[in-house]
Design a protein around this motif. Structure first.
Motif, PDB file in Angstrom:
ATOM      1  N   LYS A 199       0.764  -1.682  -0.204  1.00  0.00           N
ATOM      2  CA  LYS A 199      -0.139   0.009   0.405  1.00  0.00           C
ATOM      3  C   LYS A 199       1.203   1.222  -0.155  1.00  0.00           C
ATOM      4  O   LYS A 199       0.710   2.579  -0.953  1.00  0.00           O
ATOM      5  CB  LYS A 199      -1.189   0.099   1.280  1.00  0.00           C
ATOM      6  CG  LYS A 199      -2.249  -1.148   0.472  1.00  0.00           C
ATOM      7  CD  LYS A 199      -3.095  -0.048  -0.527  1.00  0.00           C
ATOM      8  CE  LYS A 199      -3.718  -1.222  -0.187  1.00  0.00           C
ATOM      9  NZ  LYS A 199      -4.797  -0.923  -1.598  1.00  0.00           N
TER      10      LYS A 199
ATOM     11  N   GLN B  71       3.534   1.520  -1.355  1.00  0.00           N
ATOM     12  CA  GLN B  71       4.003   1.800  -2.425  1.00  0.00           C
ATOM     13  C   GLN B  71       3.346   2.127  -3.697  1.00  0.00           C
ATOM     14  O   GLN B  71       3.262   3.266  -4.794  1.00  0.00           O
ATOM     15  CB  GLN B  71       4.866  -0.089  -3.509  1.00  0.00           C
ATOM     16  CG  GLN B  71       5.136   0.344  -4.491  1.00  0.00           C
ATOM     17  CD  GLN B  71       6.762   1.442  -4.479  1.00  0.00           C
ATOM     18  OE1 GLN B  71       7.626   1.381  -3.877  1.00  0.00           O
ATOM     19  NE2 GLN B  71       6.523   2.107  -5.698  1.00  0.00           N
ATOM     20  N   GLU B  72       1.730   1.472  -3.101  1.00  0.00           N
ATOM     21  CA  GLU B  72       1.266   2.573  -4.171  1.00  0.00           C
ATOM     22  C   GLU B  72       1.076   3.388  -4.252  1.00  0.00           C
ATOM     23  O   GLU B  72       0.408   4.320  -4.458  1.00  0.00           O
ATOM     24  CB  GLU B  72      -0.535   1.332  -4.184  1.00  0.00           C
ATOM     25  CG  GLU B  72      -0.901   0.404  -4.360  1.00  0.00           C
ATOM     26  CD  GLU B  72      -1.858  -0.143  -3.989  1.00  0.00           C
ATOM     27  OE1 GLU B  72      -2.755   0.486  -3.417  1.00  0.00           O
ATOM     28  OE2 GLU B  72      -2.326  -1.133  -4.497  1.00  0.00           O
TER      29      GLU B  72
ATOM     30  N   ASN C 185       3.349   5.147  -5.905  1.00  0.00           N
ATOM     31  CA  ASN C 185       3.306   5.453  -6.700  1.00  0.00           C
ATOM     32  C   ASN C 185       1.855   6.732  -7.664  1.00  0.00           C
ATOM     33  O   ASN C 185       2.853   7.510  -8.287  1.00  0.00           O
ATOM     34  CB  ASN C 185       2.416   3.862  -7.380  1.00  0.00           C
ATOM     35  CG  ASN C 185       3.523   3.250  -7.356  1.00  0.00           C
ATOM     36  OD1 ASN C 185       4.666   3.130  -7.741  1.00  0.00           O
ATOM     37  ND2 ASN C 185       2.917   2.404  -7.631  1.00  0.00           N
TER      38      ASN C 185
ATOM     39  N   TYR D 237       6.981   4.247 -12.929  1.00  0.00           N
ATOM     40  CA  TYR D 237       6.929   3.599 -11.478  1.00  0.00           C
ATOM     41  C   TYR D 237       6.223   2.424 -11.480  1.00  0.00           C
ATOM     42  O   TYR D 237       6.443   1.251 -12.790  1.00  0.00           O
ATOM     43  CB  TYR D 237       4.523   4.738 -11.671  1.00  0.00           C
ATOM     44  CG  TYR D 237       3.416   3.425 -12.308  1.00  0.00           C
ATOM     45  CD1 TYR D 237       2.927   2.640 -12.208  1.00  0.00           C
ATOM     46  CD2 TYR D 237       2.885   3.654 -13.369  1.00  0.00           C
ATOM     47  CE1 TYR D 237       2.396   1.309 -13.076  1.00  0.00           C
ATOM     48  CE2 TYR D 237       2.185   3.412 -13.873  1.00  0.00           C
ATOM     49  CZ  TYR D 237       1.889   2.412 -14.147  1.00  0.00           C
ATOM     50  OH  TYR D 237       0.561   1.632 -14.556  1.00  0.00           O
TER      51      TYR D 237
ATOM     52  N   VAL E 170       3.005  -2.495  -8.839  1.00  0.00           N
ATOM     53  CA  VAL E 170       2.467  -3.744  -7.771  1.00  0.00           C
ATOM     54  C   VAL E 170       1.847  -4.796  -7.805  1.00  0.00           C
ATOM     55  O   VAL E 170       2.146  -5.713  -7.287  1.00  0.00           O
ATOM     56  CB  VAL E 170       2.036  -2.678  -6.772  1.00  0.00           C
ATOM     57  CG1 VAL E 170       1.191  -4.199  -5.511  1.00  0.00           C
ATOM     58  CG2 VAL E 170       2.276  -1.826  -6.220  1.00  0.00           C
TER      59      VAL E 170
END
Length: 102
Positions: free
Chosen positions: A73, A75-76, A79, A98, A101
Motif C-alpha cells: 500500500k 508503494q501504491e 506511485n 512507476y 505492484v
C-alpha cells in the motif's frame, strides 16, 4: 569494523562496485540499476521490496502477510505521488515509470 571498510569514504563508483560484489542481492540490484539508464538504484530497491512483499502472500498463517500488505500500500501511495508529480510538472514522458505492484 572490518565489514564496513569496503564502503568507507568511497567517492569512486569502481570502489563501490568492488565493495558490494560479495553480496549477491546488492550486486544484482546494482547491476540492474547500472545497466538500465532509465532506472536508478532507489527504483531497483523498491522493485526488490515489492518482489519480497509479493512472496509473502505465497504462504499462509503468518503475520508477514499484514506487513507485506502495508508495504505494498505504501508503494501504491508512492506511485500515485509519482503520477501526480508528473502531471503537475507536465512531464508525461516519465508518467509510466512507476513500480507495478500487481
Amino acid at each position: 569494523m572490518q565489514e564496513k571498510e569496503p564502503f568507507k569514504l568511497n567517492d569512486n563508483i569502481g570502489n563501490i562496485d568492488a565493495g558490494h560484489s560479495r553480496y549477491g542481492t546488492y550486486r544484482r540490484l546494482w547491476s540492474a540499476a547500472m545497466d538500465n539508464p532509465d532506472k536508478n538504484l532507489e527504483d531497483a530497491f523498491f522493485e526488490y521490496e515489492v518482489y519480497l512483499a509479493k512472496q509473502a502472500f505465497d504462504q499462509q498463517f503468518h503475520y508477514a502477510i499484514f506487513y507485506a500488505y502495508l508495504r505494498l500500500k505504501e508503494q501504491e501511495i508512492r506511485n500515485i505521488g509519482w503520477i501526480a508529480e508528473c502531471i503537475s510538472q507536465k512531464n508525461k514522458s516519465k508518467l509510466n515509470k512507476y513500480i507495478v505492484v500487481f
